[in-house]
Design a protein around this motif. Structure first.
Motif, short mmCIF file in Angstrom:
data_model
loop_
_atom_site.label_atom_id
_atom_site.label_comp_id
_atom_site.label_asym_id
_atom_site.label_seq_id
_atom_site.Cartn_x
_atom_site.Cartn_y
_atom_site.Cartn_z
N GLY A 201 0.80 -1.22 0.00
CA GLY A 201 0.00 0.00 0.00
C GLY A 201 0.83 1.27 0.00
N ASN A 202 2.17 1.13 0.06
CA ASN A 202 3.04 2.29 0.17
C ASN A 202 4.00 2.38 -1.02
OD1 ASN A 202 2.02 2.63 2.87
ND2 ASN A 202 3.46 1.05 3.53
N PRO A 203 4.27 3.58 -1.52
CA PRO A 203 5.27 3.72 -2.57
C PRO A 203 6.70 3.57 -2.05
CG PRO A 203 4.38 5.86 -1.99
CD PRO A 203 3.57 4.85 -1.25
N GLU A 204 6.88 3.70 -0.74
CA GLU A 204 8.20 3.48 -0.14
C GLU A 204 8.04 2.86 1.23
OE1 GLU A 204 12.30 5.90 1.14
OE2 GLU A 204 10.86 6.82 -0.24
N ASP A 205 8.89 1.89 1.55
CA ASP A 205 8.85 1.20 2.84
C ASP A 205 10.23 1.12 3.44
OD1 ASP A 205 6.06 -0.06 3.38
OD2 ASP A 205 6.42 -0.54 1.27
N THR A 206 10.27 0.91 4.74
CA THR A 206 11.51 0.61 5.44
C THR A 206 11.54 -0.89 5.71
OG1 THR A 206 11.56 2.77 6.52
CG2 THR A 206 12.91 1.02 7.49
N ILE A 207 12.57 -1.56 5.22
CA ILE A 207 12.73 -2.99 5.45
C ILE A 207 13.73 -3.16 6.60
CG2 ILE A 207 13.45 -5.21 4.48
CD1 ILE A 207 12.70 -4.18 1.74
N VAL A 208 13.28 -3.74 7.68
CA VAL A 208 14.11 -3.92 8.87
C VAL A 208 14.55 -5.37 8.97
CG1 VAL A 208 14.21 -3.73 11.38
CG2 VAL A 208 12.87 -2.06 10.05
N ILE A 209 15.85 -5.59 9.06
CA ILE A 209 16.41 -6.93 9.25
C ILE A 209 16.91 -7.00 10.68
CG2 ILE A 209 18.03 -8.65 8.40
CD1 ILE A 209 15.92 -7.76 6.35
N ASP A 210 16.15 -7.65 11.54
CA ASP A 210 16.48 -7.70 12.97
C ASP A 210 17.63 -8.64 13.28
OD1 ASP A 210 14.42 -5.91 13.89
OD2 ASP A 210 12.97 -7.48 13.42
N ALA A 211 17.69 -9.77 12.56
CA ALA A 211 18.71 -10.78 12.87
C ALA A 211 19.34 -11.28 11.57
CB ALA A 211 18.10 -11.94 13.65
N PRO A 212 20.31 -10.54 11.01
CA PRO A 212 20.98 -10.98 9.78
C PRO A 212 21.61 -12.35 9.95
CG PRO A 212 21.56 -8.71 10.30
CD PRO A 212 20.83 -9.25 11.49
N ARG A 213 21.53 -13.17 8.93
CA ARG A 213 22.07 -14.53 9.01
C ARG A 213 23.59 -14.55 9.11
NH1 ARG A 213 20.37 -17.47 4.08
NH2 ARG A 213 20.27 -15.36 3.19
N ASN A 214 24.25 -13.48 8.69
CA ASN A 214 25.71 -13.47 8.77
C ASN A 214 26.21 -13.07 10.17
OD1 ASN A 214 25.30 -10.68 8.82
ND2 ASN A 214 25.67 -10.48 6.62
N ASP A 216 25.83 -10.22 11.82
CA ASP A 216 26.02 -8.80 12.09
C ASP A 216 24.78 -8.22 12.78
OD1 ASP A 216 28.52 -8.84 10.94
OD2 ASP A 216 27.79 -8.31 8.95
N GLY A 217 24.92 -6.97 13.19
CA GLY A 217 23.83 -6.34 13.90
C GLY A 217 22.67 -5.99 12.99
N PRO A 218 21.54 -5.63 13.59
CA PRO A 218 20.35 -5.27 12.81
C PRO A 218 20.63 -4.06 11.91
CG PRO A 218 19.83 -5.55 15.13
CD PRO A 218 21.31 -5.54 15.03
N PHE A 219 19.85 -3.98 10.83
CA PHE A 219 19.96 -2.83 9.94
C PHE A 219 18.64 -2.65 9.21
CE2 PHE A 219 21.13 -6.41 7.26
CZ PHE A 219 20.51 -6.13 6.05
N SER A 220 18.51 -1.54 8.52
CA SER A 220 17.31 -1.30 7.72
C SER A 220 17.70 -0.62 6.43
CB SER A 220 16.31 -0.44 8.49
OG SER A 220 16.82 0.86 8.73
N VAL A 221 16.87 -0.78 5.41
CA VAL A 221 17.07 -0.13 4.12
C VAL A 221 15.74 0.46 3.66
CG1 VAL A 221 19.00 -1.60 3.39
CG2 VAL A 221 16.65 -2.28 2.83
N GLN A 222 15.83 1.45 2.79
CA GLN A 222 14.64 2.03 2.18
C GLN A 222 14.41 1.36 0.83
OE1 GLN A 222 13.81 3.54 5.29
NE2 GLN A 222 12.51 4.52 3.72
N ALA A 223 13.15 1.07 0.55
CA ALA A 223 12.85 0.34 -0.68
C ALA A 223 11.43 0.63 -1.15
CB ALA A 223 13.03 -1.16 -0.48
N THR A 224 11.22 0.45 -2.44
CA THR A 224 9.89 0.45 -3.02
C THR A 224 9.55 -0.99 -3.38
OG1 THR A 224 10.01 2.69 -3.91
CG2 THR A 224 8.51 1.17 -5.01
N LEU A 225 8.49 -1.50 -2.78
CA LEU A 225 8.03 -2.87 -3.04
C LEU A 225 6.88 -2.75 -4.03
CD1 LEU A 225 8.16 -4.26 0.61
CD2 LEU A 225 9.98 -4.15 -1.11
N ILE A 226 7.13 -3.15 -5.26
CA ILE A 226 6.22 -2.84 -6.36
C ILE A 226 6.04 -4.05 -7.26
CG2 ILE A 226 8.14 -1.90 -7.71
CD1 ILE A 226 6.15 0.19 -8.85
#
Length: 408
Positions: A201-214, A216-226
């Protein structure tokens, strides 16, 4: 001295297998290569196609080199197009795409491949599934992609005998040499698998990765899910953690973490574990400012790094170009900001309101830079949430025809 009787050698047993001879063509289609099959030569059910396709392409027994088949051991050369004459109104042929995994016994029917699609019109013409009228130099072939339920219109050059004319002077990025131009129009491409332009429903979202498989610590990225032509996660490359080196195993794991989370957010999978089982959808790409860094540049509009089945794509999927170009014309998306040069953190002192490209224009041309060159996409929009049509140009050529021999 009495000689001892020789011990007879052990009797070897083999599972009975049937050898099949499958009529087919091997074609270079856009920047992909794959097997084109007339559906009449395959079993009736799609489920029964899979062992045939795996054996023919060489992915049976999980061979990463596909030595016992005709596959090219890369995701872009391990594809199959199944084509059949259609009895649906307004449709000439139906096309089903199959992405054959390399090194795994898996065939993914979940999405479309635009590059392979560009060879469907020429193949249909060669197979007699469509026929040109006397004197025609071009023919429009209406193609229904059964994976997505969307229609494509392909304009194909015809020679004096009514056959596909593959020679010409059109050159596309990623392919050496020239060929006849094939115009591929994706008609109403939005909602190909999810039924929505923006599945969240959004033209832009924040994707949060709480527990990366490698680890490393959590991180987030900006993305358009389309979802245009295929579902894609278009990630702003500038938001990716700088600790990852592009192309490294850690970086590839990070990319897959983002893709899996995007699949759940787009409701393509109920969990990241289920998302890991289907690597073909959603697809993922990373966008960044044009390579020249000039805010006043007219070409290209945006730069992209595309992924294919867990690896960096050598160029860009055709459906990826359609999806990215559409997003670049829709307000609020990550791609829109870059096309409009709205990234002051990168290029300061530039007023994006000076951009002469009016967003009220229904037709726009978006130029996309990728690893092998550049591709232009004509985008026809209606408002901020409707994509009417996208047009791209490709070339294609039949490399050989005959029968593929394999055992099942």
């Amino acid at each position: 001295m009495i000689a001892k009787p020789e011990t007879p050698p052990p009797q070897l047993t083999y599972a009975k297998r049937t050898r099949h001879s499958l009529p087919a063509s091997w074609m270079r289609s856009g920047t992909s290569k794959g097997l084109f099959i007339n559906r009449s030569h395959l079993p009736d059910s799609i489920e029964a196609w899979t062992p045939w396709i795996l054996a023919a392409m060489g992915s049976k027994c999980e061979d990463p080199r596909q030595l016992d088949g005709i596959g090219g051991a890369t995701s872009t050369t391990s594809k199959v197009a199944v084509v059949a004459k259609s009895n649906k109104p307004g449709v000439d042929v139906e096309y089903t795409f199959a992405q054959v995994a390399v090194g795994k016994e898996k065939v993914d029917y979940s999405g479309n491949c635009g590059n392979m699609a560009s060879g469907v019109g020429p193949f249909a013409l060669e197979e007699g599934l469509v026929k040109a009228k006397p004197g025609q130099t071009h023919i429009d072939v209406r193609v229904l992609n059964t994976n997505t339920g969307r229609t494509l219109v392909e304009t194909v050059a015809v020679d004096e005998d009514g056959c596909f004319r593959d020679y010409g002077d059109y050159q596309m990025a990623g392919v050496k040499g020239t060929g006849s131009e094939i115009k591929v129009a994706f008609v109403e491409p939005a909602g190909s698998m999810t039924g929505k332009l923006y599945p969240t429903g959004n033209p832009e979202d924040t994707i949060v990765i709480d527990a990366p498989r490698n680890g490393d610590g959590p991180f987030s990225v900006q993305a358009t899910l389309i979802d245009v032509a295929n579902p894609f996660a278009i990630v702003d490359a500038l938001t990716v953690p700088s600790r990852y080196v592009q192309g490294s195993p850690e970086w590839l794991t990070m990319v897959e973490d983002i893709r899996q989370k995007a699949a759940v957010m787009m409701r393509l999978a109920p969990s990241v574990e289920q998302a890991a089982l289907t690597r073909g959808t959603p697809k993922i790409m990373f966008v960044s400012p044009p390579n020249d860094g000039n805010p006043l540049s007219t070409s290209p509009d945006i730069n992209v790094l595309a992924m294919s089945m867990g690896q960096i794509h050598p160029s860009l999927q055709l459906t990826g170009a359609v999806c990215l170009a559409s997003a670049a014309c829709l307000k609020g998306t990550v791609a829109y900001r870059y096309r409009r040069r709205e990234f002051p953190e990168v290029l300061s002192g530039y007023d994006s309101s000076d951009n002469s490209d009016s967003d009220t224009e229904p037709s726009k041309t978006v130029r996309i830079s990728h690893r092998s060159g550049e591709i232009s996409v004509g985008v026809h929009t209606c408002g901020d949430r409707q994509v009417e049509k996208c047009i791209v140009s490709r070339t294609a050529r039949k490399l050989f025809e005959g029968n593929v021999l394999f055992y099942v």
